[in-house]
Design a protein around this motif. Structure first.
Motif, mmCIF file in Angstrom:
data_model
loop_
_atom_site.group_PDB
_atom_site.id
_atom_site.type_symbol
_atom_site.label_atom_id
_atom_site.label_comp_id
_atom_site.label_asym_id
_atom_site.label_seq_id
_atom_site.Cartn_x
_atom_site.Cartn_y
_atom_site.Cartn_z
ATOM 1 N N LYS A 39 -42.484 -9.474 -5.460
ATOM 2 C CA LYS A 39 -41.965 -10.572 -6.289
ATOM 3 C C LYS A 39 -42.276 -10.361 -7.771
ATOM 4 C CE LYS A 39 -46.027 -13.415 -5.302
ATOM 5 N NZ LYS A 39 -46.524 -14.698 -4.743
ATOM 6 N N TRP A 40 -43.407 -9.743 -8.074
ATOM 7 C CA TRP A 40 -43.752 -9.523 -9.482
ATOM 8 C C TRP A 40 -42.787 -8.541 -10.141
ATOM 9 C CZ3 TRP A 40 -46.487 -13.090 -11.412
ATOM 10 C CH2 TRP A 40 -47.455 -13.754 -10.655
ATOM 11 N N LEU A 41 -42.243 -7.636 -9.367
ATOM 12 C CA LEU A 41 -41.242 -6.723 -9.911
ATOM 13 C C LEU A 41 -39.961 -7.483 -10.260
ATOM 14 C CD1 LEU A 41 -40.384 -3.815 -10.568
ATOM 15 C CD2 LEU A 41 -39.677 -3.566 -8.178
ATOM 16 N N VAL A 42 -39.581 -8.421 -9.384
ATOM 17 C CA VAL A 42 -38.389 -9.237 -9.637
ATOM 18 C C VAL A 42 -38.602 -10.136 -10.846
ATOM 19 C CG1 VAL A 42 -36.854 -10.988 -8.673
ATOM 20 C CG2 VAL A 42 -37.755 -9.172 -7.199
ATOM 21 N N ILE A 43 -39.807 -10.754 -10.920
ATOM 22 C CA ILE A 43 -40.100 -11.645 -12.054
ATOM 23 C C ILE A 43 -40.132 -10.857 -13.358
ATOM 24 C CG2 ILE A 43 -41.870 -13.141 -13.049
ATOM 25 C CD1 ILE A 43 -42.624 -13.961 -10.205
ATOM 26 N N LEU A 44 -40.733 -9.672 -13.317
ATOM 27 C CA LEU A 44 -40.795 -8.845 -14.520
ATOM 28 C C LEU A 44 -39.400 -8.447 -14.991
ATOM 29 C CD1 LEU A 44 -42.450 -7.252 -16.579
ATOM 30 C CD2 LEU A 44 -42.508 -5.340 -14.944
ATOM 31 N N SER A 45 -38.532 -8.128 -14.049
ATOM 32 C CA SER A 45 -37.162 -7.772 -14.404
ATOM 33 C C SER A 45 -36.438 -8.943 -15.070
ATOM 34 C CB SER A 45 -36.409 -7.321 -13.148
ATOM 35 O OG SER A 45 -35.051 -7.074 -13.436
ATOM 36 N N MET A 46 -36.619 -10.148 -14.531
ATOM 37 C CA MET A 46 -35.991 -11.322 -15.120
ATOM 38 C C MET A 46 -36.549 -11.602 -16.512
ATOM 39 S SD MET A 46 -35.718 -13.979 -11.898
ATOM 40 C CE MET A 46 -34.973 -15.221 -12.960
ATOM 41 N N ILE A 247 -25.283 -16.965 -22.323
ATOM 42 C CA ILE A 247 -25.913 -15.644 -22.381
ATOM 43 C C ILE A 247 -27.250 -15.645 -21.646
ATOM 44 C CG2 ILE A 247 -26.982 -13.982 -23.948
ATOM 45 C CD1 ILE A 247 -24.784 -14.616 -25.955
ATOM 46 N N LEU A 248 -28.048 -16.687 -21.835
ATOM 47 C CA LEU A 248 -29.350 -16.751 -21.171
ATOM 48 C C LEU A 248 -29.207 -16.896 -19.654
ATOM 49 C CD1 LEU A 248 -31.307 -19.009 -23.676
ATOM 50 C CD2 LEU A 248 -31.504 -16.535 -23.375
ATOM 51 N N VAL A 249 -28.233 -17.700 -19.224
ATOM 52 C CA VAL A 249 -28.015 -17.853 -17.779
ATOM 53 C C VAL A 249 -27.588 -16.528 -17.150
ATOM 54 C CG1 VAL A 249 -26.540 -18.927 -16.047
ATOM 55 C CG2 VAL A 249 -27.528 -20.316 -17.870
ATOM 56 N N LEU A 250 -26.648 -15.840 -17.796
ATOM 57 C CA LEU A 250 -26.195 -14.546 -17.271
ATOM 58 C C LEU A 250 -27.310 -13.519 -17.293
ATOM 59 C CD1 LEU A 250 -22.620 -14.302 -18.859
ATOM 60 C CD2 LEU A 250 -23.228 -14.874 -16.511
ATOM 61 N N ALA A 251 -28.147 -13.564 -18.335
ATOM 62 C CA ALA A 251 -29.278 -12.637 -18.396
ATOM 63 C C ALA A 251 -30.258 -12.906 -17.260
ATOM 64 C CB ALA A 251 -29.974 -12.753 -19.748
ATOM 65 N N GLY A 252 -30.520 -14.177 -16.957
ATOM 66 C CA GLY A 252 -31.418 -14.505 -15.855
ATOM 67 C C GLY A 252 -30.879 -14.035 -14.518
ATOM 68 N N LEU A 253 -29.594 -14.261 -14.281
ATOM 69 C CA LEU A 253 -28.999 -13.800 -13.023
ATOM 70 C C LEU A 253 -28.987 -12.276 -12.944
ATOM 71 C CD1 LEU A 253 -25.967 -16.263 -12.736
ATOM 72 C CD2 LEU A 253 -28.087 -16.294 -11.430
ATOM 73 N N GLY A 254 -28.672 -11.639 -14.073
ATOM 74 C CA GLY A 254 -28.685 -10.173 -14.079
ATOM 75 C C GLY A 254 -30.077 -9.612 -13.821
ATOM 76 N N GLY A 255 -31.093 -10.259 -14.421
ATOM 77 C CA GLY A 255 -32.464 -9.818 -14.176
ATOM 78 C C GLY A 255 -32.874 -10.004 -12.735
ATOM 79 N N MET A 257 -30.848 -9.972 -10.055
ATOM 80 C CA MET A 257 -30.166 -8.951 -9.254
ATOM 81 C C MET A 257 -30.802 -7.583 -9.455
ATOM 82 S SD MET A 257 -26.245 -10.208 -9.865
ATOM 83 C CE MET A 257 -25.578 -8.826 -8.930
ATOM 84 N N LEU A 258 -31.169 -7.276 -10.699
ATOM 85 C CA LEU A 258 -31.803 -5.987 -10.976
ATOM 86 C C LEU A 258 -33.163 -5.901 -10.292
ATOM 87 C CD1 LEU A 258 -31.833 -3.289 -12.486
ATOM 88 C CD2 LEU A 258 -32.813 -4.499 -14.453
ATOM 89 N N GLY A 259 -33.929 -6.999 -10.309
ATOM 90 C CA GLY A 259 -35.242 -6.992 -9.655
ATOM 91 C C GLY A 259 -35.134 -6.795 -8.156
ATOM 92 N N VAL A 260 -34.158 -7.459 -7.524
ATOM 93 C CA VAL A 260 -33.966 -7.274 -6.080
ATOM 94 C C VAL A 260 -33.581 -5.838 -5.772
ATOM 95 C CG1 VAL A 260 -32.510 -7.940 -4.127
ATOM 96 C CG2 VAL A 260 -33.383 -9.690 -5.692
ATOM 97 N N PHE A 261 -32.717 -5.270 -6.588
ATOM 98 C CA PHE A 261 -32.312 -3.880 -6.372
ATOM 99 C C PHE A 261 -33.496 -2.931 -6.500
ATOM 100 C CE2 PHE A 261 -30.992 0.136 -8.364
ATOM 101 C CZ PHE A 261 -30.204 0.659 -7.351
ATOM 102 N N LEU A 262 -34.329 -3.150 -7.523
ATOM 103 C CA LEU A 262 -35.499 -2.283 -7.705
ATOM 104 C C LEU A 262 -36.490 -2.440 -6.550
ATOM 105 C CD1 LEU A 262 -36.131 -2.726 -11.544
ATOM 106 C CD2 LEU A 262 -35.110 -0.761 -10.372
ATOM 107 N N ALA A 263 -36.635 -3.667 -6.045
ATOM 108 C CA ALA A 263 -37.551 -3.882 -4.906
ATOM 109 C C ALA A 263 -37.054 -3.142 -3.674
ATOM 110 C CB ALA A 263 -37.668 -5.388 -4.619
ATOM 111 N N LEU A 264 -35.777 -3.204 -3.390
ATOM 112 C CA LEU A 264 -35.224 -2.491 -2.236
ATOM 113 C C LEU A 264 -35.306 -0.980 -2.439
ATOM 114 C CD1 LEU A 264 -32.053 -4.661 -1.531
ATOM 115 C CD2 LEU A 264 -34.214 -4.656 -0.289
ATOM 116 N N LEU A 265 -35.082 -0.554 -3.666
ATOM 117 C CA LEU A 265 -35.157 0.885 -3.941
ATOM 118 C C LEU A 265 -36.584 1.401 -3.761
ATOM 119 C CD1 LEU A 265 -33.415 3.271 -4.928
ATOM 120 C CD2 LEU A 265 -34.132 2.718 -7.260
#
Length: 271
Positions: A39-46, A247-255, A257-265
């Motif tokens: 979860k910390w990886l996802v939070i850091l990404s966001m 912009i902030l909402v899209l950045a949060g959603l993008g972060g 999604m990126l965090g989930v991808f990095l966690a799975l990777l």
């Protein structure tokens, strides 16, 4: 008996094969456990994505917009300018040739759009770094447009007024000449030539009268009017760019999604 034992032994094997779960499939529960462990990886990404978005929003130039509407003038029912041609001419006049510089130019004329229902109405949009700048710039554009169209309007109306005056003068002369000849002809006996001449003069007077009426109708306010500003440039304190909330909402959603991808990777590499 041996045949029955073989059949009984083979049945459980087919059942297990039908309900076996492939090893490469993952359930939603397993997916949630993988994300929860990292979860910390996802939070850091966001946080990183939101930070970058906040930096962009704070550094981006705030743009304000002002709108106005103009009614193209007309003479004898004919517009002074074609709306599409005028819109194109205005954009070419106030837009820089270099596309990159034109995008950065402020204040600027952003758009000139003819109305779909009434093509003689133009909507002008200007952009600036402040509401006052956008409003003042658009007012200057409109004032120059009105001055140019007013000059052309006066010329066209002057020509038609001169034509109307000539027709009125011609009518008065013909009417006076007809009255004199009729007065002289009353002393003589009525002749066929006199009647024919009177008929021709009456027909000519009727024709001129009709032309005068048409000219006066063409110069009436409903058919002849100068270019006018129907909606003054408005003062809008709300900026149109950048869209900070979006912009902030899209950045949060993008972060996220990126965090989930990095966690799975990361989980896949560890396996």
């Amino acid at each position: 008996m041996p045949l029955e034992d073989n059949a009984g032994a083979g049945q459980p094997q087919r059942t297990n094969a039908a309900y076996a779960i492939p090893e490469d499939e993952i359930s939603l529960r397993d997916l949630w456990e993988i994300i929860a462990k990292r979860k910390w990886l996802v939070i850091l990404s966001m946080v990183v994505c939101l930070g970058l978005a906040a930096a962009y929003v704070s550094l981006a130039t705030t743009v304000y917009e002002s709108k106005a509407m103009v009614q193209i003038g007309k003479v004898a029912g004919q517009p002074l300018n074609n709306s599409l041609q005028l819109a194109s001419a205005l954009m070419n006049r106030y837009t820089l040739v270099n596309t990159e510089q034109a995008n950065k130019q402020l204040p600027k004329l952003y758009a000139v759009t003819p109305d779909k229902a009434d093509g003689s109405i133009l909507t002008l949009e200007a952009q600036g770094r402040s509401p006052q700048e956008a409003q003042q710039y658009l007012q200057g554009v409109i004032q120059r447009l009105l001055a140019e169209d007013h000059q052309r309007y006066q010329q066209l109306v002057g020509v038609r007024q001169a034509q109307l005056k000539r027709l009125q003068t011609q009518y008065q002369h013909m009417r006076s000449a007809a009255d004199i000849k009729i007065g002289k002809g009353q002393a003589d006996s009525t002749s066929a030539l006199l009647l024919l001449e009177q008929f021709r003069r009456t027909e000519a007077l009727t024709h001129i009268q009709s032309a005068i009426a048409n000219m006066e109708n063409a110069l009436a306010p409903n058919n002849t009017s100068p270019t006018a500003q129907t909606l003054s440039p408005r003062y809008d304190p709300i900026p149109i760019a950048p869209k900070r909330g979006l912009i902030l909402v899209l950045a949060g959603l993008g972060g996220l999604m990126l965090g989930v991808f990095l966690a799975l990777l990361q989980n896949a590499f560890r396996k």
